[in-house]
Design a protein around this motif. Structure first.
Motif, mmCIF file in Angstrom:
data_model
loop_
_atom_site.group_PDB
_atom_site.id
_atom_site.type_symbol
_atom_site.label_atom_id
_atom_site.label_comp_id
_atom_site.label_asym_id
_atom_site.label_seq_id
_atom_site.Cartn_x
_atom_site.Cartn_y
_atom_site.Cartn_z
ATOM 1 N N LYS A 66 -1.523 -21.175 -78.365
ATOM 2 C CA LYS A 66 -0.669 -20.852 -79.498
ATOM 3 C C LYS A 66 -0.748 -19.366 -79.768
ATOM 4 O O LYS A 66 -1.757 -18.718 -79.528
ATOM 5 C CB LYS A 66 -1.109 -21.639 -80.731
ATOM 6 C CG LYS A 66 -0.892 -23.124 -80.592
ATOM 7 C CD LYS A 66 -1.244 -23.842 -81.855
ATOM 8 C CE LYS A 66 -1.008 -25.333 -81.712
ATOM 9 N NZ LYS A 66 -1.366 -26.058 -82.923
ATOM 10 N N SER A 67 0.327 -18.865 -80.279
ATOM 11 C CA SER A 67 0.388 -17.451 -80.600
ATOM 12 C C SER A 67 -0.484 -17.180 -81.819
ATOM 13 O O SER A 67 -0.479 -17.941 -82.788
ATOM 14 C CB SER A 67 1.831 -17.039 -80.878
ATOM 15 O OG SER A 67 1.880 -15.723 -81.322
ATOM 16 N N PRO A 68 -1.242 -16.087 -81.838
ATOM 17 C CA PRO A 68 -2.083 -15.789 -82.995
ATOM 18 C C PRO A 68 -1.258 -15.403 -84.224
ATOM 19 O O PRO A 68 -1.731 -15.511 -85.347
ATOM 20 C CB PRO A 68 -2.955 -14.625 -82.525
ATOM 21 C CG PRO A 68 -2.237 -14.035 -81.371
ATOM 22 C CD PRO A 68 -1.440 -15.127 -80.765
ATOM 23 N N LEU A 69 -0.035 -14.987 -84.016
ATOM 24 C CA LEU A 69 0.833 -14.619 -85.120
ATOM 25 C C LEU A 69 1.640 -15.833 -85.553
ATOM 26 O O LEU A 69 2.367 -16.422 -84.778
ATOM 27 C CB LEU A 69 1.781 -13.485 -84.712
ATOM 28 C CG LEU A 69 1.117 -12.206 -84.226
ATOM 29 C CD1 LEU A 69 2.177 -11.232 -83.725
ATOM 30 C CD2 LEU A 69 0.325 -11.562 -85.341
ATOM 31 N N LYS A 70 1.465 -16.198 -86.823
ATOM 32 C CA LYS A 70 2.201 -17.348 -87.340
ATOM 33 C C LYS A 70 3.273 -16.817 -88.296
ATOM 34 O O LYS A 70 3.028 -15.932 -89.101
ATOM 35 C CB LYS A 70 1.287 -18.310 -88.062
ATOM 36 C CG LYS A 70 0.313 -18.997 -87.133
ATOM 37 C CD LYS A 70 -0.486 -20.023 -87.884
ATOM 38 C CE LYS A 70 -1.426 -20.770 -86.942
ATOM 39 N NZ LYS A 70 -2.207 -21.759 -87.651
ATOM 40 N N ARG A 71 4.437 -17.400 -88.195
ATOM 41 C CA ARG A 71 5.503 -17.030 -89.088
ATOM 42 C C ARG A 71 5.410 -17.862 -90.360
ATOM 43 O O ARG A 71 5.118 -19.041 -90.331
ATOM 44 C CB ARG A 71 6.870 -17.251 -88.444
ATOM 45 C CG ARG A 71 7.111 -16.364 -87.266
ATOM 46 C CD ARG A 71 8.478 -16.602 -86.742
ATOM 47 N NE ARG A 71 8.722 -15.747 -85.561
ATOM 48 C CZ ARG A 71 9.805 -15.780 -84.845
ATOM 49 N NH1 ARG A 71 10.775 -16.610 -85.145
ATOM 50 N NH2 ARG A 71 9.951 -14.975 -83.810
ATOM 51 N N LYS A 72 5.677 -17.198 -91.455
ATOM 52 C CA LYS A 72 5.667 -17.917 -92.719
ATOM 53 C C LYS A 72 7.035 -18.528 -92.940
ATOM 54 O O LYS A 72 8.061 -17.883 -92.746
ATOM 55 C CB LYS A 72 5.345 -16.964 -93.863
ATOM 56 C CG LYS A 72 3.939 -16.426 -93.808
ATOM 57 C CD LYS A 72 3.662 -15.548 -94.971
ATOM 58 C CE LYS A 72 2.248 -15.000 -94.905
ATOM 59 N NZ LYS A 72 1.949 -14.131 -96.057
#
Length: 74
Positions: A66-72
């Motif tokens: 999974k990408s470490p950047l999560k979109r809110k």
């Protein structure tokens, strides 16, 4: 039949035999190329198959990560 062709007074300008010679030559070239390609790919396919398995495993693990950047989301 063939003797009548040689006994003609006019020169024989029939070049159909050349068509068959060129057609046979083309067939020989294609057959030799196919055999050479089969031998070339026979040795390379084993190493490519092994490399394909290792790259497939790395692609499968890359998709799971999974990408470490999560979109809110709102």
């Amino acid at each position: 039949m063939l003797a009548s062709d040689f006994l003609q007074e006019a020169p024989n300008t029939d070049l159909s035999w050349l068509f068959y010679v060129l057609l046979g030559f083309m067939f020989v070239v294609i057959a030799v190329g196919a055999l050479a390609n089969r031998q070339k790919n026979g040795a390379a396919s084993k190493s490519a198959h092994e490399a394909g398995e290792s790259s497939a495993k790395s692609k499968a693990t890359a998709k799971v990560r999974k990408s470490p950047l999560k979109r809110k989301t709102k």
